[in-house]
Every structure is written in structure tokens, then in C-alpha cells.
Design a protein around this motif. Structure first.
Motif, PDB file in Angstrom:
ATOM      1  N   ILE A 103      51.889  58.043  31.705  1.00 46.64           N
ATOM      2  CA  ILE A 103      51.266  56.883  31.067  1.00 46.64           C
ATOM      3  C   ILE A 103      51.068  55.812  32.134  1.00 46.64           C
ATOM      4  N   ILE A 104      49.840  55.352  32.285  1.00 51.64           N
ATOM      5  CA  ILE A 104      49.538  54.239  33.190  1.00 51.64           C
ATOM      6  C   ILE A 104      49.527  52.971  32.356  1.00 51.64           C
ATOM      7  N   SER A 105      50.521  52.127  32.574  1.00 48.70           N
ATOM      8  CA  SER A 105      50.689  50.915  31.778  1.00 48.70           C
ATOM      9  C   SER A 105      50.254  49.690  32.584  1.00 48.70           C
ATOM     10  N   GLY A 106      49.361  48.879  31.999  1.00 51.82           N
ATOM     11  CA  GLY A 106      48.903  47.680  32.702  1.00 51.82           C
ATOM     12  C   GLY A 106      48.023  46.827  31.816  1.00 51.82           C
ATOM     13  N   TYR A 107      47.854  45.571  32.190  1.00 52.56           N
ATOM     14  CA  TYR A 107      47.058  44.632  31.399  1.00 52.56           C
ATOM     15  C   TYR A 107      45.577  44.791  31.716  1.00 52.56           C
ATOM     16  N   ALA A 108      44.737  44.220  30.844  1.00 60.14           N
ATOM     17  CA  ALA A 108      43.283  44.300  31.019  1.00 60.14           C
ATOM     18  C   ALA A 108      42.885  43.700  32.366  1.00 60.14           C
ATOM     19  N   GLY A 109      41.938  44.359  33.026  1.00 59.39           N
ATOM     20  CA  GLY A 109      41.439  43.857  34.303  1.00 59.39           C
ATOM     21  C   GLY A 109      42.248  44.285  35.501  1.00 59.39           C
ATOM     22  N   TYR A 235      49.743  40.731  48.858  1.00 55.34           N
ATOM     23  CA  TYR A 235      48.929  39.998  49.833  1.00 55.34           C
ATOM     24  C   TYR A 235      48.024  40.939  50.637  1.00 55.34           C
ATOM     25  N   HIS A 236      48.586  42.056  51.098  1.00 56.83           N
ATOM     26  CA  HIS A 236      47.823  42.967  51.962  1.00 56.83           C
ATOM     27  C   HIS A 236      46.735  43.694  51.170  1.00 56.83           C
ATOM     28  N   GLN A 237      47.004  44.056  49.929  1.00 58.97           N
ATOM     29  CA  GLN A 237      45.976  44.687  49.097  1.00 58.97           C
ATOM     30  C   GLN A 237      44.813  43.736  48.863  1.00 58.97           C
ATOM     31  N   CYS A 238      45.144  42.487  48.595  1.00 61.52           N
ATOM     32  CA  CYS A 238      44.101  41.489  48.348  1.00 61.52           C
ATOM     33  C   CYS A 238      43.225  41.311  49.589  1.00 61.52           C
ATOM     34  N   GLN A 239      43.858  41.196  50.744  1.00 61.05           N
ATOM     35  CA  GLN A 239      43.106  41.059  51.997  1.00 61.05           C
ATOM     36  C   GLN A 239      42.205  42.271  52.218  1.00 61.05           C
ATOM     37  N   SER A 240      42.744  43.456  51.998  1.00 66.43           N
ATOM     38  CA  SER A 240      41.978  44.684  52.199  1.00 66.43           C
ATOM     39  C   SER A 240      40.791  44.753  51.238  1.00 66.43           C
ATOM     40  N   LYS A 263      49.276  30.661  51.055  1.00 62.52           N
ATOM     41  CA  LYS A 263      48.199  30.386  50.099  1.00 62.52           C
ATOM     42  C   LYS A 263      48.151  31.462  49.016  1.00 62.52           C
ATOM     43  N   PHE A 264      48.394  32.699  49.417  1.00 62.30           N
ATOM     44  CA  PHE A 264      48.418  33.782  48.430  1.00 62.30           C
ATOM     45  C   PHE A 264      49.531  33.539  47.411  1.00 62.30           C
ATOM     46  N   ASP A 265      50.710  33.172  47.895  1.00 62.05           N
ATOM     47  CA  ASP A 265      51.832  32.900  46.987  1.00 62.05           C
ATOM     48  C   ASP A 265      51.504  31.747  46.039  1.00 62.05           C
ATOM     49  N   GLU A 266      50.791  30.750  46.558  1.00 56.50           N
ATOM     50  CA  GLU A 266      50.435  29.574  45.754  1.00 56.50           C
ATOM     51  C   GLU A 266      49.448  29.930  44.651  1.00 56.50           C
ATOM     52  N   HIS A 267      48.521  30.843  44.946  1.00 55.26           N
ATOM     53  CA  HIS A 267      47.467  31.186  43.989  1.00 55.26           C
ATOM     54  C   HIS A 267      47.563  32.644  43.533  1.00 55.26           C
ATOM     55  N   GLU A 268      48.748  33.211  43.572  1.00 54.46           N
ATOM     56  CA  GLU A 268      48.924  34.653  43.343  1.00 54.46           C
ATOM     57  C   GLU A 268      48.332  35.128  42.015  1.00 54.46           C
ATOM     58  N   GLU A 269      48.482  34.321  40.961  1.00 48.03           N
ATOM     59  CA  GLU A 269      48.004  34.762  39.651  1.00 48.03           C
ATOM     60  C   GLU A 269      46.488  34.955  39.634  1.00 48.03           C
ATOM     61  N   PHE A 270      45.758  34.297  40.564  1.00 46.65           N
ATOM     62  CA  PHE A 270      44.304  34.439  40.625  1.00 46.65           C
ATOM     63  C   PHE A 270      43.850  35.349  41.763  1.00 46.65           C
ATOM     64  N   LEU A 271      44.771  36.111  42.297  1.00 43.84           N
ATOM     65  CA  LEU A 271      44.416  37.067  43.342  1.00 43.84           C
ATOM     66  C   LEU A 271      45.020  38.436  43.038  1.00 43.84           C
ATOM     67  N   SER A 272      45.463  38.615  41.805  1.00 35.87           N
ATOM     68  CA  SER A 272      46.277  39.779  41.453  1.00 35.87           C
ATOM     69  C   SER A 272      45.487  41.034  41.149  1.00 35.87           C
ATOM     70  N   ALA A 277      40.270  38.172  42.211  1.00 36.17           N
ATOM     71  CA  ALA A 277      40.104  37.909  43.644  1.00 36.17           C
ATOM     72  C   ALA A 277      38.643  37.626  43.981  1.00 36.17           C
ATOM     73  N   SER A 278      37.730  38.335  43.312  1.00 37.62           N
ATOM     74  CA  SER A 278      36.295  38.080  43.519  1.00 37.62           C
ATOM     75  C   SER A 278      35.926  36.678  43.057  1.00 37.62           C
ATOM     76  N   MET A 279      36.500  36.256  41.929  1.00 36.54           N
ATOM     77  CA  MET A 279      36.227  34.918  41.417  1.00 36.54           C
ATOM     78  C   MET A 279      36.738  33.849  42.383  1.00 36.54           C
TER      79      MET A 279
END
Length: 628
Positions: A103-109, A235-240, A263-272, A277-279
Motif C-alpha cells: 500500500i502506497i500511503s500519501g496525501y493528494a499531490g 532538500y536534495h530532492q527539491c533541488q534535483s 531557506k528550504f527549512d523555512e519554506h519546507e511545507e511549500f517545497l514538499s 515546488a513549481s509554484m
């Protein structure tokens, strides 16, 4: 890659795959159906090809009007299984070998569906010994349709020559790899039946891998299933991911330089995840920075999304499907968020979302009203503030609902602020701290004069009749304040007594408790505002007890003290107690009660003075000097 070249490569991969698979089924086909020239591949190539095309291309926020190759933008995911963090390749390899039920469990998006599409494509490209079967449960008919029939009918859609005998043979021989998407998207009436059928199929056909995606849920009854929790980007996944996406290289470089680990830690919820991350990239590209204040960030996000909608038409304005102006679409979305926030609705069926859009649309004058489904389309596709999962919808990020509700509170002046805020249950709880902070940031003067000042007036009028020196508990009880005992040295019975607010420990389960919780929350918020302004009100008021004081307290609360000492390893490490008036006076807590009373009165007069002075200045500058 050119689409024609991609199609040629796809056809080649599928042909190679089908040849390899036919060899695995040859003996059975010759023995059983040689005269009919039946093979398992008969009927499946059309199905495989159609789904391969669908899985190989995806829509992205940055390129809404055309499909993007999945492989070009795909960022491998991470999962947590039994407290272990596993890379995507480990999960995929395990599913194909020993973890046949996952089972792959995760939230929308977060990428559950994209992950299944990636598996589907790789099974074909790598010519594995499985026929991948992609199942979207959102499309299953309500009522009595079984999962077995639904899967079989989905194959028949592409080839009516495919028989149930072929399907059953493939199941028994372990030739199918089932990718079942969206368990949480089927109706509640079907949930238990579909779950039971998935479990039965996995037990009956143990050689077929089954991967099921769902939002987080309880899966304790799913025998022999592994639960892999999809983790947000680090952080590294987001950069990649940012490096991979199709965007101006110079702007990507600027954003990546800006996006330090801090900066990633500060805005982590919007880079997850990829969507958020595109937004964030779009917002940075437009403004060259990410605003520190949350409400400014959300406003800029909305403006960027509107601009991106227009961008595909160059400098020409691209009409919204609803034909509304940007301002009116935003207004309807604001009221939509206000209605749904109050009703504590964050995820909607098709019927529910259209009902709420209809209610929100009534805020516009009648000549501006348009079809609700067109507005829904704009919410999902034109400005991408809602995500659609089949027939269900939810916010791209729940904080956008919170932001637009805060905007409604501040912008709509038809209702008094006091009435609007008092109707929000648990307004000053920790859960809604961001909402209050945004309202305060959006219009501090409005919030302070039209709400805090009115509440302060009531509180100070009550305190005028209270003798804080002789009745300190009457002050404390307005804030849910109690005393906490904390050990400094267990062996020598050495304690510190501290005053703290206990209101947040209350879990209200009736109207009376909810009313009390709201009152304590409001009053403690006001008290914290006093602290923030004057920086000299100590909320945790330390009292170092003498030996005699210890004896006074322990004699009254002996059982509590013994429990505290016996549980010295407890994480809390302290105990909340409630002292009577006599003990409060003896322990000199009256000074703190008096200080609270005086500080709140000072704060009240400070707001009143500043408001009067400000209005006088405005009157002097704008109105009295109008003839200059």
C-alpha cells in the motif's frame, strides 16, 4: 524528445515486451488453444499501448496546455516502511520479488499516481515478466460491480476479443502486475467490499504483485500487506527536481542559489512535492524573492497563477472558462474558502464542491453569475488552486483555504469583525494560530481596534470589581491559569513552582467546555499581546519555595507530590495543581495577579490613545487641509 520519435520508441518497446511475454505463455497456449490460435497477447497489445501513452506523459503546472514526458521531470521518491526510510528503487525491486502486496500511503499531490505511472512505463521499457494493469478506482461504477469485473471490462474497452479464460489464466500464472490507484476515492458504501475483494484476490493469486494507493488510513486488517508511507521532498530532492523541469535556465539558477538549506527549512511545507515546488519557483521568478509574511506569499501565488493562465496566449488576455474577471473569480474563491473553512470541509465530492461554489457565487450581483461547473474548471485548471482526484477535489495546500478565509475576514466589512471572529470555533487554539497571525498582519489597526479593544473593554470592566490582592484566583481563572510544580532535585525534594496557562490542555466535548476554551484562548492571546508589546510581563512566573512553603504544598497535595517523585523519568517531569486562595496569598502569587490587572489596563489605554491620535492626524491632514 520529438513526439514522433517517442511514439516509434514506444511501439518498439511494446513489441519487444509482448514478444518476451508471449514466450512465457507459449506452452499453455499451444496445449489448450492451438486450434483457436489463442494467445494471452491477443487483446492485450491495444490495452498496453493505450495505457503506456497515458502513463508516459503528464500535465505540469509550468506547462498546462501541453503534456510533458514523465521521464524528463520525474524525481525518485522516498518511502518509510516500518520506521525505515527506503529509496524508490528498493521499493520497486521488493514489490517485484517478495513484497507483492504493498500500500502506497500519501496525501493528494504527493505523487502516488505518478509513481504508479512510472512503474507501468518501466515494466514495459525493461521487458519484465509481467503485464501491467493500471486500475483507477475512481471510475468504478457504484453499486454491485466487482473489482474483478471492473478490471476485466477495462481491458475489453480496448479489445473485445480478450476472454475471461485468458484473464483467469494470467492471474493463476502470476503474469499480471496490478497498479490500483485511489482506494480512498471510491464511495463509502463500496469501500469495505472493494477492500475485501483486493485482499481475496491477493490471497487467491499470490504470484501477482498488487500495489494500492490511498490517503493515510488504518490498514491493520490488510493481511500480508506492507504499508509504504510516501515521504515529502527533502532538500536534495527539491533541488534535483527544479533542475529537471522545463523553465528558463537562468531563473532556475537564481532560484537554486536562493534555495539554501536554511531557506528550504523555512519554506519546507511549500517545497514538499513537485506541484508546490513549481509554484514556489513561479512566485520567485515573478518577484525575485519569497515574502516572509505568509499572507503576502499567498497573494503573490494567486497573481502568478492567474498570470500563468494568460501566458499561453502571449500578450493577449486569455478568458477564463467562466468568463469572470480575475477579481470576481478571486472573490468567489474567497467566499468558497470562507464557507468551507467554517464547515470544516477540506475535501469535496463533485456534488459538494458544486453546492459550495453555487453558494459562493451568490455573493456576486445576478448579472455576473455563470455556470458553477465552469467556475469549478477555473479553480482546478485555470488557477490550479484545487486538485482533482477523480470525482473528488481538495486544496492544492490547505493553508490556501486558511489564507482566503483570513482575506474574507479582513476585506468584507458588511459584518462586524467581532461577530465574524466569535463564530470561529477554537479561534485562539494553536491549530489556528496562523489564521489569527494573517488577519493581524493584513490589517493590524482593524484587528486591534475592532476586536482586541472591544474584548479588552469587557475584561477590564470585569477586573475593576476584582480585588487582585485578596482574590488572586479571580484573575487567574479568566485565563485558565494554574500552578505547575517542577522538580529541581528529586532527592532533596527541591521544587520550583511556576504559573502557567492550562487552557490548551482542555479538550472540549460539550458547548459549555467549548465556550470556556474559547474564552481562555482569547484572554491568553490578549495577555500574550501585552507581553509582546511591553516585554516585561513574565508568563511563567517562577516562585522559589522555601522549606516551609514546600511543607505547606506537600501536606495538601501529598499524593500528587509522591506521584511526581515516583515518576521522575516521565517526559512531562512536572505536575499541574490548583491552589486555593489562601495558599496563593501565602505563596505571594497576588503580585502576579495584580500585575496582570494593571498591564491589561495599560494596554487598553495605550490602544485607545493611539487610535484617537491616529484618527486626529488623518482628519488634520486629509480633511482640514483639503483646500491647500
Amino acid at each position: 524528445m520529438d513526439k514522433d520519435l517517442f511514439t516509434q520508441e514506444m511501439d518498439s518497446n511494446i513489441t519487444k515486451f509482448l514478444i518476451a511475454m508471449s514466450k512465457k505463455a507459449t506452452k499453455y497456449c499451444i496445449a489448450k488453444y492451438q486450434n483457436l490460435e489463442m494467445k494471452l497477447n491477443k487483446g492485450l497489445p491495444e490495452y498496453i499501448k493505450a495505457n503506456y501513452q497515458r502513463c508516459a506523459y503528464v500535465h505540469t503546472l509550468l506547462k498546462r496546455d501541453r503534456l510533458t514526458e514523465l521521464d524528463k521531470v520525474y524525481e525518485p521518491l522516498q518511502f518509510e516502511v516500518d520506521d525505515d526510510v527506503l529509496e524508490e528503487n528498493v521499493i520497486k525491486s521488493s514489490i517485484a520479488t517478495d513484497l507483492h502486496r504493498t500500500i502506497i500511503s500519501g496525501y493528494a499531490g504527493n505523487g502516488k499516481t505518478i509513481f504508479l505511472k512510472k512503474i507501468y512505463k518501466e515494466l514495459i521499457d525493461n521487458q519484465t515478466n509481467f503485464y501491467p494493469i493500471f486500475v483507477e478506482l475512481r471510475s468504478i461504477s457504484s453499486g454491485t460491480q466487482t473489482l474483478f469485473d471492473y478490471i476485466y471490462q477495462s481491458i475489453l474497452t480496448y479489445s473485445d476479443s480478450f476472454t475471461q479464460e485468458q484473464f483467469t489464466y494470467g492471474l493463476k500464472k502470476g503474469l499480471f502486475y496490478f497498479l490500483i490507484d485511489g482506494l480512498d476515492e471510491i464511495s463509502e458504501s463500496q469501500q469495505s467490499n472493494i477492500q475485501e475483494e483486493i485482499i481475496r484476490l491477493t490471497l487467491k493469486y499470490p504470484d501477482c504483485p498488487f500495489v494500492v494507493t490511498s490517503r493515510p488510513n488504518e490498514f491493520t486488517t490488510w493481511e500480508n500487506f506492507y504499508i509504504a508511507h510516501l515521504l515529502p521532498f527533502d532538500y536534495h530532492q527539491c533541488q534535483s527536481f527544479i533542475k529537471k523541469i522545463d523553465f528558463a535556465e537562468e531563473r532556475k539558477t537564481d532560484f537554486l542559489e536562493f534555495l539554501t538549506e536554511d531557506k528550504f527549512d523555512e519554506h519546507e511545507e511549500f517545497l514538499s512535492n513537485p506541484l508546490l515546488a513549481s509554484m514556489m519557483l513561479l512566485t520567485f521568478n515573478e518577484y525575485g524573492d519569497i515574502p516572509a509574511k505568509r499572507h503576502i506569499f499567498y497573494e503573490k501565488c494567486f497573481q502568478v497563477l492567474i498570470k500563468e493562465h494568460d501566458a499561453s496566449k502571449g500578450r493577449f488576455h486569455r478568458p477564463l472558462k467562466s468568463k469572470l474577471s480575475h477579481e470576481n473569480l478571486e472573490k468567489i474563491f474567497m467566499y468558497f474558502c470562507a464557507i468551507t473553512y467554517q464547515k470544516k470541509k477540506y475535501r469535496f465530492s463533485l456534488q459538494e464542491i458544486d453546492k459550495f461554489i453555487d453558494l459562493a457565487s451568490k455573493t456576486l450581483s445576478s448579472d455576473k453569475i455563470c455556470k458553477g461547473n465552469d467556475i469549478r474548471y477555473d479553480f482546478v485548471h485555470s488557477v490550479s488552486l484545487l486538485l482533482q482526484d477523480g470525482n473528488f477535489f481538495e486544496f492544492i495546500h490547505r493553508s490556501f483555504q486558511e489564507y482566503f478565509f483570513a482575506k474574507f475576514i479582513v476585506n468584507d466589512r458588511k459584518l462586524e469583525l467581532e461577530n465574524k471572529l466569535d463564530n470561529i470555533d477554537g479561534l485562539f487554539s494553536l491549530v489556528k494560530a496562523n489564521l489569527i497571525a494573517m488577519i493581524d498582519d493584513m490589517d493590524h489597526d482593524y484587528f486591534e481596534t475592532e476586536y482586541i479593544l472591544k474584548k479588552l473593554t469587557i475584561l477590564n470592566e470585569y477586573f475593576e470589581s476584582i480585588d487582585a490582592e485578596n482574590k488572586p484566583e479571580k484573575i487567574f481563572e479568566q485565563f485558565g491559569i494554574v500552578l505547575g510544580m517542577y522538580p529541581r532535585d528529586f532527592n532533596n525534594y527541591n521544587f520550583t513552582l511556576g504559573i502557567l496557562s492550562n487552557y490548551s490542555l482542555l479538550i472540549p466535548d460539550n458547548d459549555k467546555e467549548r465556550e470556556l476554551d474559547n474564552k481562555w484562548g482569547l484572554n491568553n492571546f490578549i495577555l500574550s499581546e501585552v507581553y509582546n508589546k511591553y516585554r516585561n510581563l513574565i508568563l511563567n512566573y517562577p516562585i522559589n519555595l522555601s522549606s516551609n512553603d514546600i511543607l505547606k504544598v506537600t501536606s495538601k497535595y501529598n499524593s500528587c507530590i509522591e506521584k511526581l517523585i515516583n515518576n521522575k523519568d516521565d517526559k512531562f517531569g512536572g505536575m499541574i495543581i490548583r491552589l486555593d486562595r489562601k495558599t496563593l496569598i501565602e505563596l505571594n502569587c497576588t503580585k502576579y495577579a495584580q500585575y496582570i490587572k494593571k498591564s491589561l489596563n495599560d494596554y487598553y489605554h495605550d490602544i485607545l490613545s493611539r487610535t484617537t491620535k491616529q484618527r486626529s492626524i488623518i482628519d488634520e491632514i486629509i480633511f482640514k487641509n483639503r483646500n491647500l
